[in-house]
Design an enzyme around this catalytic site. Structure first.
Site, PDB file in Angstrom:
ATOM      1  CE1 TYR A 189      -9.983   1.637  -7.870  1.00 55.53           C
ATOM      2  CE2 TYR A 189      -8.066   1.802  -9.299  1.00 55.53           C
ATOM      3  CZ  TYR A 189      -8.914   1.046  -8.524  1.00 55.53           C
ATOM      4  OH  TYR A 189      -8.697  -0.295  -8.387  1.00 55.53           O
ATOM      5  CB  CYS A 198     -18.369   3.311 -28.062  1.00 51.91           C
ATOM      6  SG  CYS A 198     -20.011   3.918 -28.454  1.00 51.91           S
ATOM      7  CD  GLU A 199     -18.740   2.603 -22.160  1.00 50.43           C
ATOM      8  OE1 GLU A 199     -19.363   3.403 -21.428  1.00 50.43           O
ATOM      9  OE2 GLU A 199     -19.131   1.440 -22.417  1.00 50.43           O
ATOM     10  NE  ARG A 240      -3.948   3.569 -10.518  1.00 52.97           N
ATOM     11  CZ  ARG A 240      -3.747   4.789 -10.052  1.00 52.97           C
ATOM     12  NH1 ARG A 240      -3.356   5.759 -10.875  1.00 52.97           N
ATOM     13  NH2 ARG A 240      -3.924   5.066  -8.770  1.00 52.97           N
ATOM     14  NE  ARG A 248      -0.586   2.521  -5.444  1.00 54.46           N
ATOM     15  CZ  ARG A 248      -1.642   2.545  -6.254  1.00 54.46           C
ATOM     16  NH1 ARG A 248      -1.569   3.237  -7.373  1.00 54.46           N
ATOM     17  NH2 ARG A 248      -2.744   1.911  -5.951  1.00 54.46           N
ATOM     18  N   GLY A 306       0.786  -1.226   0.000  1.00 52.73           N
ATOM     19  CA  GLY A 306       0.000   0.000   0.000  1.00 52.73           C
ATOM     20  C   GLY A 306       0.811   1.265   0.000  1.00 52.73           C
TER      21      GLY A 306
END
Length: 410
Positions: free
Chosen positions: A302, A329-330, A298, A262, A218
């Site tokens: 998010y 197409c969004e 991402r 990450r 994290g």
């Protein structure tokens, strides 16, 4: 937020020319530097879901880093990259059929995220040793969806249930010798070090079998220009203090592990996309590029921020608020949006068809979360090491998209 030194303008332009766009480019030296920051821990274990490219996994093996896997497929991926099965930890909240077969047939380590997994493990591997992922009752991450602790998270064995699970393990002949706590992805220093005291209290419940403790992962990075950098040295010091306290409580040494994902790979990677055109929608200017959330999910998932640069643009070039969007197409296929999907124009220099855009800090949860949505093949990946750019995943072609559906009864 800075682009890795090894990823020069000329190198990125050459990668785009040779391999087409969009294309992922990773810098090996950045990964090595991030691993070096955590050498104070007894063991560094990489959460490969962040970026499971075989070349990245092989590089981490060379650096002495072991891996965590969350599926049978990730176990196979790690072994393909050279990791020995006995060095791999399988961590999940359930066993599916494929995972149970892996646990039965291979000496992978097991980290139990649910109490019902205990009996299933005992059936396929009698006398097994395992660790337990515990939900300490609180969590924190860079977004609501990345918090992995507390009542709103499915992850881990609830902390109040740990004594009962330890007793049940003894009855079943399973040795629980490790404790793992991970509260979320991209958390902050205060929350991450709050885990230290929680782990110390939980360690007392294990009994004489406890030999290893995992601090989880994290650890964040600074995605925005000017954002404070995470104090890794202070974090390591806090956990070394916690280790000494736990050892004093138990009267014996323990092994301390950290499990970053990450932190090791985010800053190493960029996504290079090509501008296909620019248009106005009323007062809003849209820069349309050939990569959307099929490549980098991402921002859509998010509302995550990634710095964006126009490759080769002058530092003194005039800037204006612009939106960057992809080919899907969004309406949510936009890199410049907030957590609620609201548009967030960026001050960018003017662009034209053919220009290259570079999305920074995209090495984690970029390619690993890519999809073939809208029929777009997966993009290639390139690893740069000692100045040499090496293709480590070729571009998928459309025939490969269709191959698994051909020749079946309709």
């Amino acid at each position: 937020m800075t682009r890795p030194n090894g990823l020069t303008d000329a190198l990125l332009a050459a990668c785009a020319e040779r391999h087409g766009t969009p294309v992922w480019v990773y810098d090996a030296a950045t990964i090595a530097a991030r691993v070096g920051e955590l050498r104070a821990f007894d063991r560094i274990r990489y959460a490969q879901k962040a970026n499971g490219n075989l070349a990245v996994l092989a590089l981490l093996l060379e650096l002495g880093v072991e891996v965590d896997a969350v599926s049978a497929g990730e176990v196979a991926r790690a072994m393909e990259a050279g990791h020995a099965p006995e060095s791999i930890v399988y961590t999940a909240d359930l066993f599916d059929d494929a995972a149970l077969e892996v646990v039965r047939s291979l000496p992978v380590q097991v980290n139990l995220g649910s109490d019902f997994m205990l009996g299933q493990l005992a059936r396929v591997r009698p006398g097994a040793r395992a660790t337990v992922r515990v939900n300490p009752g609180f969590g924190h991450g860079h977004a609501r969806k990345t918090s992995t602790g507390g009542e709103s998270s499915k992850h881990g064995v609830w902390h109040e249930d740990l004594p009962r699970m330890v007793a049940e393990a003894r009855r079943l002949g399973v040795v629980l010798d490790g404790l793992h706590v991970h509260i979320g992805s991209g958390s902050d220093f205060d929350h991450l070090t709050r885990v230290c005291s929680a782990v110390r209290a939980l360690a007392r419940l294990f009994g004489p079998e406890l030999r290893r403790v995992s601090a989880g992962g994290g650890l964040p990075i600074a995605y925005r220009v000017g954002e404070a950098e995470f104090d890794v040295e202070r974090y390591c010091h806090a956990w070394l203090e916690a280790k000494r306290a736990i050892e004093a409580d138990l009267g014996r040494p323990i092994e301390l592990e950290v499990e970053p994902g990450r932190r090791l790979v985010a800053e190493c990677g960029v996504l290079v996309a090509r501008v296909r055109g620019v248009k106005l929608q009323g007062a809003q200017e849209y820069v349309l590029v050939d990569a959307g959330f099929n490549a980098l999910l991402r921002p859509a998932m998010y509302g995550s921020w990634h710095e964006i640069e126009v490759l080769g643009a002058r530092t003194d070039a005039p800037r204006a608020p612009r939106l960057v969007a992809g080919p899907l197409c969004e309406s949510g296929d936009m890199w410049t949006q907030g957590p609620g999907g609201e548009i967030e124009p960026r001050d960018l220099p003017a662009t034209k068809e053919g220009d290259l855009l570079v999305v920074h800090d995209a090495g984690a949860y970029g390619a690993s979360m890519s999809s073939t949505y809208n029929g777009h093949p997966l993009a290639p990946e390139v690893l740069v090491q000692d100045g040499v750019a090496r293709l480590v995943r070729r571009r998928q072609d459309i025939d490969e998209l269709l191959a698994q559906e051909r020749g079946l009864d309709r």
